[in-house]
Design a protein around this motif. Sequence first.
Motif, PDB file in Angstrom:
ATOM      1  N   THR A  56      16.558  40.616  -7.051  1.00  0.00           N
ATOM      2  CA  THR A  56      18.226  41.215  -6.338  1.00  0.00           C
ATOM      3  C   THR A  56      19.450  40.275  -6.808  1.00  0.00           C
ATOM      4  O   THR A  56      19.088  39.110  -6.012  1.00  0.00           O
ATOM      5  N   SER A  57      20.259  40.708  -7.497  1.00  0.00           N
ATOM      6  CA  SER A  57      21.464  40.287  -6.670  1.00  0.00           C
ATOM      7  C   SER A  57      23.134  41.283  -6.298  1.00  0.00           C
ATOM      8  O   SER A  57      22.647  42.021  -6.991  1.00  0.00           O
ATOM      9  N   LEU A  58      23.231  40.637  -5.298  1.00  0.00           N
ATOM     10  CA  LEU A  58      24.718  41.406  -4.813  1.00  0.00           C
ATOM     11  C   LEU A  58      25.541  40.321  -4.654  1.00  0.00           C
ATOM     12  O   LEU A  58      25.774  38.913  -3.855  1.00  0.00           O
ATOM     13  N   CYS A  59      26.820  40.914  -4.586  1.00  0.00           N
ATOM     14  CA  CYS A  59      27.994  40.407  -4.213  1.00  0.00           C
ATOM     15  C   CYS A  59      28.344  40.193  -2.937  1.00  0.00           C
ATOM     16  O   CYS A  59      28.341  41.523  -1.565  1.00  0.00           O
ATOM     17  N   LEU A  60      28.843  39.403  -2.170  1.00  0.00           N
ATOM     18  CA  LEU A  60      29.420  39.057  -0.366  1.00  0.00           C
ATOM     19  C   LEU A  60      30.759  38.699  -0.042  1.00  0.00           C
ATOM     20  O   LEU A  60      30.873  38.385  -1.111  1.00  0.00           O
ATOM     21  N   PRO A  61      31.598  39.518   0.905  1.00  0.00           N
ATOM     22  CA  PRO A  61      32.774  39.258   1.077  1.00  0.00           C
ATOM     23  C   PRO A  61      33.093  38.242   1.706  1.00  0.00           C
ATOM     24  O   PRO A  61      33.685  37.859   2.397  1.00  0.00           O
ATOM     25  N   LEU A  62      31.881  37.007   1.706  1.00  0.00           N
ATOM     26  CA  LEU A  62      32.016  35.581   2.533  1.00  0.00           C
ATOM     27  C   LEU A  62      31.502  34.818   1.513  1.00  0.00           C
ATOM     28  O   LEU A  62      30.906  34.965   0.602  1.00  0.00           O
ATOM     29  N   SER A  63      32.250  33.328   2.971  1.00  0.00           N
ATOM     30  CA  SER A  63      32.175  32.313   1.869  1.00  0.00           C
ATOM     31  C   SER A  63      30.204  31.828   1.712  1.00  0.00           C
ATOM     32  O   SER A  63      29.617  32.590   2.367  1.00  0.00           O
ATOM     33  N   SER A 172      39.967  37.379  -5.918  1.00  0.00           N
ATOM     34  CA  SER A 172      40.686  37.274  -6.530  1.00  0.00           C
ATOM     35  C   SER A 172      41.029  38.931  -7.008  1.00  0.00           C
ATOM     36  O   SER A 172      42.845  39.187  -6.516  1.00  0.00           O
ATOM     37  N   ASN A 173      39.525  39.430  -6.498  1.00  0.00           N
ATOM     38  CA  ASN A 173      40.208  41.082  -6.900  1.00  0.00           C
ATOM     39  C   ASN A 173      40.772  41.560  -5.897  1.00  0.00           C
ATOM     40  O   ASN A 173      41.293  43.010  -5.705  1.00  0.00           O
ATOM     41  N   ARG A 174      40.918  40.923  -4.702  1.00  0.00           N
ATOM     42  CA  ARG A 174      41.462  41.460  -3.201  1.00  0.00           C
ATOM     43  C   ARG A 174      42.789  41.799  -3.344  1.00  0.00           C
ATOM     44  O   ARG A 174      43.102  41.763  -2.267  1.00  0.00           O
ATOM     45  N   LYS A 175      43.391  40.939  -3.791  1.00  0.00           N
ATOM     46  CA  LYS A 175      45.055  41.366  -3.497  1.00  0.00           C
ATOM     47  C   LYS A 175      45.811  40.814  -2.884  1.00  0.00           C
ATOM     48  O   LYS A 175      46.562  41.198  -2.438  1.00  0.00           O
ATOM     49  N   ASN A 176      45.204  39.518  -2.435  1.00  0.00           N
ATOM     50  CA  ASN A 176      45.898  38.624  -1.636  1.00  0.00           C
ATOM     51  C   ASN A 176      45.420  36.990  -1.532  1.00  0.00           C
ATOM     52  O   ASN A 176      45.279  36.471  -3.096  1.00  0.00           O
ATOM     53  N   THR A 177      46.233  36.409  -1.252  1.00  0.00           N
ATOM     54  CA  THR A 177      46.063  35.008  -1.203  1.00  0.00           C
ATOM     55  C   THR A 177      44.810  34.265  -0.770  1.00  0.00           C
ATOM     56  O   THR A 177      45.421  32.665  -0.907  1.00  0.00           O
ATOM     57  N   GLY A 178      43.886  34.972  -0.295  1.00  0.00           N
ATOM     58  CA  GLY A 178      42.655  34.265  -0.612  1.00  0.00           C
ATOM     59  C   GLY A 178      42.297  33.189  -0.805  1.00  0.00           C
ATOM     60  O   GLY A 178      42.575  32.941  -2.556  1.00  0.00           O
ATOM     61  N   ASN A 179      41.406  31.807  -0.062  1.00  0.00           N
ATOM     62  CA  ASN A 179      40.746  30.685  -1.042  1.00  0.00           C
ATOM     63  C   ASN A 179      39.600  31.634  -1.731  1.00  0.00           C
ATOM     64  O   ASN A 179      38.980  32.828  -1.336  1.00  0.00           O
ATOM     65  N   ALA A 180      39.492  31.423  -3.465  1.00  0.00           N
ATOM     66  CA  ALA A 180      38.138  31.850  -4.411  1.00  0.00           C
ATOM     67  C   ALA A 180      36.957  31.502  -3.860  1.00  0.00           C
ATOM     68  O   ALA A 180      36.124  32.174  -4.123  1.00  0.00           O
ATOM     69  N   GLN A 181      36.710  30.801  -1.871  1.00  0.00           N
ATOM     70  CA  GLN A 181      35.669  30.318  -1.859  1.00  0.00           C
ATOM     71  C   GLN A 181      35.062  31.623  -0.829  1.00  0.00           C
ATOM     72  O   GLN A 181      34.094  31.529  -0.564  1.00  0.00           O
ATOM     73  N   ASP A 182      36.536  32.747  -0.730  1.00  0.00           N
ATOM     74  CA  ASP A 182      36.254  33.665   0.100  1.00  0.00           C
ATOM     75  C   ASP A 182      34.701  34.715  -0.739  1.00  0.00           C
ATOM     76  O   ASP A 182      34.798  35.789   0.676  1.00  0.00           O
ATOM     77  N   GLY A 183      34.322  34.338  -1.143  1.00  0.00           N
ATOM     78  CA  GLY A 183      33.301  35.663  -2.018  1.00  0.00           C
ATOM     79  C   GLY A 183      31.776  34.638  -1.891  1.00  0.00           C
ATOM     80  O   GLY A 183      32.486  33.828  -2.991  1.00  0.00           O
ATOM     81  N   SER A 184      31.173  35.217  -2.388  1.00  0.00           N
ATOM     82  CA  SER A 184      29.860  34.362  -2.626  1.00  0.00           C
ATOM     83  C   SER A 184      28.910  35.751  -2.848  1.00  0.00           C
ATOM     84  O   SER A 184      28.945  36.874  -3.114  1.00  0.00           O
TER      85      SER A 184
END
Length: 232
Positions: A56-63, A172-184
């Motif tokens: 299975t695959s899942l999205c995580l809000p971590l680099s 990018s969906n978090r509506k902040n200036t976070g780095n694109a590496q913030d999700g995985s």
Amino acid sequence: MQTSQRMVKRFFEILSMTDRLDFLTSSKLNSGDRVSIRTNEEITLSPKGWIVTAATSLCLPLSFQTVFDFFKDDKTRHEWDLLTSGNNVTELTRVPTGAFPGNSVTIIQPYVPTESNMLMIQESNIDEMGAFIIYAPIDLPTVTSVINGGDATKVSILPSGITISPDGQLASNRKNTGNAQDGSILTVAFQILISGDNYPMNQQKHMDAVASVHGLLSSKVLKVKAALGCSD
């Protein structure tokens, strides 16, 4: 090193699940979960039977670096690895395989009193594109034989593992200036050999195996999310 190369190659081969079978139990699978059953003809030294693969695959809000560090940490392995039976592990040896820190082949010993000869071979790799950690059980006599010049191509290997890649869309969906590496994006896959009295298997046994392995997959994902602080 030869055994590890075979292990990594075989792991990525099973991810495609081209021989996936759909049973009545498939309606109970979560979206994105996949279960496949195949014979173990390619594993020459194992008894005949069936291999059940779940992924299975899942999205995580971590680099992906943070997620990789979590899976690489021996101190947290008991929180997610089914093979350790919830026990601690000890790294016995490490062979670096590249310039990036963390790229290596290791031999790990889980503390399982009833399985004193059980070890694990693991290969870890990370670069700018993502990471993977792939591992498989291997017994002490086999490791000793290979080290002493035995044929590594004859070693029976049944790999499980995880792959991690950056998810710029999540960031990018978090509506902040976070780095694109913030999700995985994390993909988890493992295999179980069913043999003995379960071979040959009829459709009912197939369905029971799918349900059982899917339950293990769901439990593993919940443990990973809880350990990473990403529970829903």
